[in-house]
Design an enzyme around this catalytic site. Structure first.
Site, short mmCIF file in Angstrom:
data_model
loop_
_atom_site.label_atom_id
_atom_site.label_comp_id
_atom_site.label_asym_id
_atom_site.label_seq_id
_atom_site.Cartn_x
_atom_site.Cartn_y
_atom_site.Cartn_z
N SER A 108 -41.24 -34.96 25.28
CA SER A 108 -41.19 -35.64 26.26
C SER A 108 -41.88 -35.67 27.18
O SER A 108 -42.54 -34.13 27.52
CB SER A 108 -39.87 -35.70 27.24
N TYR A 114 -32.39 -31.70 30.83
CA TYR A 114 -33.24 -32.82 30.29
C TYR A 114 -34.49 -32.14 29.52
O TYR A 114 -35.26 -31.41 28.71
CB TYR A 114 -33.40 -33.90 30.53
P1 NAP Z 1 -31.85 -43.47 21.79
O1 NAP Z 1 -31.82 -45.06 21.21
O2 NAP Z 1 -30.39 -43.02 22.16
O3 NAP Z 1 -31.28 -42.91 20.24
C1 NAP Z 1 -31.39 -41.24 19.58
C2 NAP Z 1 -30.12 -41.03 18.85
O4 NAP Z 1 -29.61 -40.03 18.74
C3 NAP Z 1 -28.45 -42.54 19.88
O5 NAP Z 1 -28.48 -42.61 17.68
C4 NAP Z 1 -27.56 -41.18 19.04
O6 NAP Z 1 -26.64 -41.20 19.38
C5 NAP Z 1 -28.53 -39.97 18.26
N1 NAP Z 1 -27.49 -38.31 18.51
C6 NAP Z 1 -27.42 -38.12 20.13
N2 NAP Z 1 -26.70 -37.19 19.99
C7 NAP Z 1 -27.09 -36.86 18.45
C8 NAP Z 1 -26.13 -35.33 18.36
N3 NAP Z 1 -25.16 -34.62 18.50
N4 NAP Z 1 -26.09 -35.45 16.45
C9 NAP Z 1 -26.92 -36.51 15.49
N5 NAP Z 1 -27.34 -37.96 16.73
C10 NAP Z 1 -27.38 -37.88 18.48
O7 NAP Z 1 -32.79 -42.82 22.21
P2 NAP Z 1 -34.13 -42.91 22.39
O8 NAP Z 1 -34.89 -43.29 23.60
O9 NAP Z 1 -34.93 -43.81 20.93
O10 NAP Z 1 -34.39 -40.87 22.30
C11 NAP Z 1 -35.26 -40.63 21.17
C12 NAP Z 1 -35.54 -39.17 21.40
O11 NAP Z 1 -36.51 -39.11 22.15
C13 NAP Z 1 -34.51 -38.37 22.42
O12 NAP Z 1 -35.55 -37.01 21.70
C14 NAP Z 1 -35.26 -38.11 23.41
O13 NAP Z 1 -34.90 -37.19 24.12
C15 NAP Z 1 -36.57 -38.70 23.27
N6 NAP Z 1 -37.23 -39.49 24.63
C16 NAP Z 1 -37.39 -40.41 24.14
C17 NAP Z 1 -38.31 -41.47 25.67
C18 NAP Z 1 -37.51 -42.56 26.25
O14 NAP Z 1 -38.11 -43.17 27.15
N7 NAP Z 1 -36.76 -43.73 25.27
C19 NAP Z 1 -38.85 -40.50 26.48
C20 NAP Z 1 -39.02 -39.11 26.39
C21 NAP Z 1 -38.74 -38.88 24.89
P3 NAP Z 1 -25.78 -41.69 20.72
O15 NAP Z 1 -26.30 -43.23 20.53
O16 NAP Z 1 -23.95 -42.00 20.10
O17 NAP Z 1 -25.65 -40.82 21.71
#
Ligand code: NAP
Length: 254
Positions: A142, A155
């Site tokens: 991130s 985080y």
């Molecule tokens: P998202 O839409 O919430 O997708 C994350 C997925 O991971 C969800 O389906 C979530 O399930 C699942 N998850 C959470 N805890 C878990 C566990 N213990 N075991 C297995 N699956 C699990 O988020 P995203 O935005 O795509 O983010 C993906 C990654 O990118 C994350 O690591 C996040 O920190 C990183 N990131 C995102 C952004 C952003 O702006 N979106 C920016 C920088 C980094 P639930 O929804 O049921 O919890």
């Protein structure tokens, strides 16, 4: 393009956001996919959408549970034979500051974002260490793994650690021919961040924080993640790549 014909890629956090965009991109490019998430309903929907059982292996799991992780990787290897790639997208938010962050909150965020990434990398590397094909891992760090963010202490800690283990594993796994890189996304429009765009003023501030004046889309992260898995990135390992519309490019002039 069919860059992934005959290739198998595992993706965690596959049911939503960046993970789901990675799955769809890899699928379009011919990959077979091992998809994992703890969101059972979302995962079922995705597997149904892909509609070719021969090319999909799905597992509901918690990435912070070592046994579940091992069983997922072993199951995918049993089904497909060889594994070629891994994208670690599973992650959770982590709010709190040095004065108020409770230990339980801290441990939860670290267990999913850091332990989960480590456990998946370890299980995948062990499974493919003696293979002769090209193999690569992409972790999702991130901007908060590059710069501090007040009131996001757990985080930030977890994402700096993801950036750090990515560099170290790049060095450790280089001799085995396994490349390890990380992406550091800016603000990406997914269910993870959706609530931030409900407030128009906040949405305006978010867009202004990116040099190109907008948030990113999950497909823009998937495009770079898939590139990092291909042989076009054959000399890249141990790198943390910002894909953030310039969010971390410079300190604002005052
Ligand atoms: P998202 O839409 O919430 O997708 C994350 C997925 O991971 C969800 O389906 C979530 O399930 C699942 N998850 C959470 N805890 C878990 C566990 N213990 N075991 C297995 N699956 C699990 O988020 P995203 O935005 O795509 O983010 C993906 C990654 O990118 C994350 O690591 C996040 O920190 C990183 N990131 C995102 C952004 C952003 O702006 N979106 C920016 C920088 C980094 P639930 O929804 O049921 O919890």
């Amino acid at each position: 393009m069919n860059r992934f014909e005959g290739k198998v890629v595992l993706i965690t956090g596959a049911a939503s956001g960046i993970g789901a965009a990675c799955v769809r991109r890899l699928w379009e490019e011919g990959a077979s996919v091992g998809v994992a998430d703890h969101n059972n309903g979302g995962l079922d929907k995705l597997v149904t959408e892909l509609s070719d059982e021969a090319r999909v292996y799905g597992a509901t799991l918690d990435v912070s549970d070592g046994e579940q992780v091992e069983s997922f990787v072993a199951g995918a290897k049993r089904k497909f034979g060889n594994l070629h790639g891994l994208i670690n997208c599973a992650g959770i938010k982590g709010v709190g500051n040095v004065l108020d962050c409770e230990a339980e909150n801290w441990r939860k965020v670290m267990s999913v974002n850091l332990d989960g990434t480590f456990l998946m990398c370890q299980a995948f590397s062990r499974a493919v260490q003696h293979d002769k094909t090209s193999r690569a891992i992409v972790n999702v760090s991130s901007g908060a793994g590059i710069m501090g963010v007040p009131n996001r202490l757990p985080y930030v800690a977890s994402k700096f650690a993801v950036s750090g283990i990515t560099r170290t594993m790049g060095a450790e796994l280089g001799p085995y021919g396994i490349r390890v890189n990380a992406i550091a996304p800016g603000m990406i429009r997914t269910p993870f961040t959706a609530y931030m765009f409900d407030d128009p003023e906040k949405a305006k501030r978010i867009r202004a924080a990116h040099a190109i004046g907008r948030e990113g889309q999950p497909e823009e992260i998937a495009a770079v993640a898939t590139f990092l898995l291909t042989d076009d990135a054959s000399f890249m390992t141990g790198a943390v790549i910002s894909v953030d519309g310039g969010q971390t490019a410079c300190i604002p002039a005052v």
